[in-house]
Design an enzyme around this catalytic site. Structure first.
Site, PDB file in Angstrom:
ATOM      1  N   HIS A  41       0.848  -1.198   0.000  1.00 21.91           N
ATOM      2  CA  HIS A  41       0.000   0.000   0.000  1.00 21.91           C
ATOM      3  C   HIS A  41       0.877   1.239   0.000  1.00 21.91           C
ATOM      4  O   HIS A  41       0.899   1.997   0.962  1.00 21.91           O
ATOM      5  CB  HIS A  41      -0.925  -0.005   1.216  1.00 21.91           C
ATOM      6  CG  HIS A  41      -1.934  -1.098   1.158  1.00 21.91           C
ATOM      7  ND1 HIS A  41      -2.851  -1.198   0.146  1.00 21.91           N
ATOM      8  CD2 HIS A  41      -2.142  -2.152   1.954  1.00 21.91           C
ATOM      9  CE1 HIS A  41      -3.593  -2.263   0.339  1.00 21.91           C
ATOM     10  NE2 HIS A  41      -3.173  -2.870   1.424  1.00 21.91           N
ATOM     11  N   GLU A 125      -5.728  -9.871   3.446  1.00 18.76           N
ATOM     12  CA  GLU A 125      -5.159 -11.011   4.193  1.00 18.76           C
ATOM     13  C   GLU A 125      -6.261 -11.852   4.824  1.00 18.76           C
ATOM     14  O   GLU A 125      -6.195 -13.089   4.831  1.00 18.76           O
ATOM     15  CB  GLU A 125      -4.207 -10.477   5.281  1.00 18.76           C
ATOM     16  CG  GLU A 125      -3.522 -11.596   6.047  1.00 18.76           C
ATOM     17  CD  GLU A 125      -2.754 -11.084   7.254  1.00 18.76           C
ATOM     18  OE1 GLU A 125      -2.047 -10.061   7.148  1.00 18.76           O
ATOM     19  OE2 GLU A 125      -2.886 -11.707   8.328  1.00 18.76           O
ATOM     20  N   CYS A 185       1.855 -10.936  14.190  1.00 19.25           N
ATOM     21  CA  CYS A 185       3.248 -10.843  13.755  1.00 19.25           C
ATOM     22  C   CYS A 185       4.044  -9.947  14.699  1.00 19.25           C
ATOM     23  O   CYS A 185       3.601  -8.858  15.058  1.00 19.25           O
ATOM     24  CB  CYS A 185       3.253 -10.270  12.343  1.00 19.25           C
ATOM     25  SG  CYS A 185       4.812  -9.609  11.868  1.00 19.25           S
TER      26      CYS A 185
HETATM   27  S1  SF4 Z   1       6.412  -9.281   8.584  1.00 19.11           S
HETATM   28 FE1  SF4 Z   1       4.456  -9.105   9.678  1.00 19.11          FE
HETATM   29  S2  SF4 Z   1       3.648  -7.105   9.108  1.00 19.11           S
HETATM   30 FE2  SF4 Z   1       5.218  -7.645   7.622  1.00 19.11          FE
HETATM   31  S3  SF4 Z   1       4.115  -8.626   5.944  1.00 19.11           S
HETATM   32 FE3  SF4 Z   1       4.799 -10.215   7.330  1.00 19.11          FE
HETATM   33  S4  SF4 Z   1       3.061 -10.537   8.677  1.00 19.11           S
HETATM   34 FE4  SF4 Z   1       2.737  -8.591   7.694  1.00 19.11          FE
END
Ligand code: SF4
Length: 288
Positions: A41, A125, A185
């Site tokens: 994005h 997602e 994450c």
């Molecule tokens: S590292 Fe975490 S925030 Fe970055 S794309 Fe992967 S899941 Fe998404």
């Protein structure tokens, strides 16, 4: 005036990997290269990729030949299957943390549980995760949902810990057999924590990132929650001198889809604006 940049501002691991894969594919692939939706994005990065011959196409059905890059959010498994069936080359840049969440969804479904995804229903997602979670899966986004007694819970990777815990407390009242996968994450958690800490020691926060970036918007929301005046910009051109009047310290943070170069340009421009220099003077001083 002091300027402090959040330690983990800018590209996260998954986005960096996806962008690198896109540039690499543009270099090595013979035929046309597409991304399914913008790779991140961030309009500036998308435009740069386009200059290298990588086109963002929203609808997979409009891609007739060549290579398709799957972005870090991942896609519904049916989409990948259909692309391969049609003879297109698929380069999967799904972030490994997102892949982990997809596998968790499939595993919970395999256990015969109703999968509950904590996240934003329209986020790509989550749309992809639902493909792994099965037809009877539901999405929890702050509002109550009807769930079964035997459920499996996971989240969109960018959901905050607080929101995830709140959701689990709500489910605890409705279901008695719950299997939980924590799929948040770390990159998101660290970035959010550091941004909130920085907001606490700043008089003003500048959040840098694409307007369509959910994680950038979330950072701005957290700064406001801390009670600090917050300005969101996509590029340095949107900064205004008036914002910095009376400010002794400005904190700068950036979403996971913001390139380091954009953050640096924003910091440089804040310096120029607060020391009364024009852009041209700044460029002359840097010998550009
Ligand atoms: S590292 Fe975490 S925030 Fe970055 S794309 Fe992967 S899941 Fe998404």
């Amino acid at each position: 005036m002091k300027i402090e940049v959040a330690r983990n501002a800018g590209f996260c691991f998954g986005v960096k990997r996806a962008v690198q894969l896109a540039f690499e594919t543009a270099r090595t692939s013979g035929g046309p290269v597409h991304t399914l939706g913008p790779i991140i994005h961030n309009p500036q990065v998308v435009a740069e990729l386009e200059r290298h011959g990588v086109r963002a196409i929203a609808d997979a059905r409009h891609i007739r030949r060549g290579t398709v890059i799957i972005r870090s959010h991942g896609v519904h498994p049916d989409v990948i299957e259909s692309l391969r069936r049609r003879g297109l080359t698929v380069v999967d840049a799904t972030c490994p943390f997102v892949t982990k969440a997809q596998r968790a969804a499939a595993a919970l479904r395999g256990e015969g549980r109703q999968v509950v995804i904590v996240g934003e229903p329209r986020h790509p997602e989550v749309v992809a995760l639902k493909g792994y979670a099965g037809r009877d899966s539901v999405i929890f986004n702050h509002q109550p949902v009807r769930i079964k007694n035997r459920i499996g819970v996971l989240s969109q990777t960018t959901v905050s810990e607080d929101d995830f815990v709140r959701a689990l407390l709500a489910f605890g009242k409705q279901a008695s057999d719950i299997h939980i996968f924590n799929t948040i994450c770390n990159a998101t958690q660290i970035r959010q924590r550091q941004t909130m800490e920085l907001a606490q020691r700043s008089d003003l926060m500048v959040v840098v990132g694409g307007r369509d970036s959910a994680n950038t918007a979330r950072l701005a929301e957290l700064c406001k929650r801390v009670g600090q005046p917050t300005r969101s910009v996509e590029t340095e051109d949107e900064l205004r001198t008036a914002w910095f009047r009376g400010v002794r310290k400005v904190g700068v943070t950036a979403g996971a889809s913001t390139p380091a170069a954009t953050v640096q340009r924003v910091v440089r421009r804040i310096r120029e604006l607060t020391t009364g220099k024009t852009k041209a003077e700044g460029r002359r001083r840097r010998g550009q």
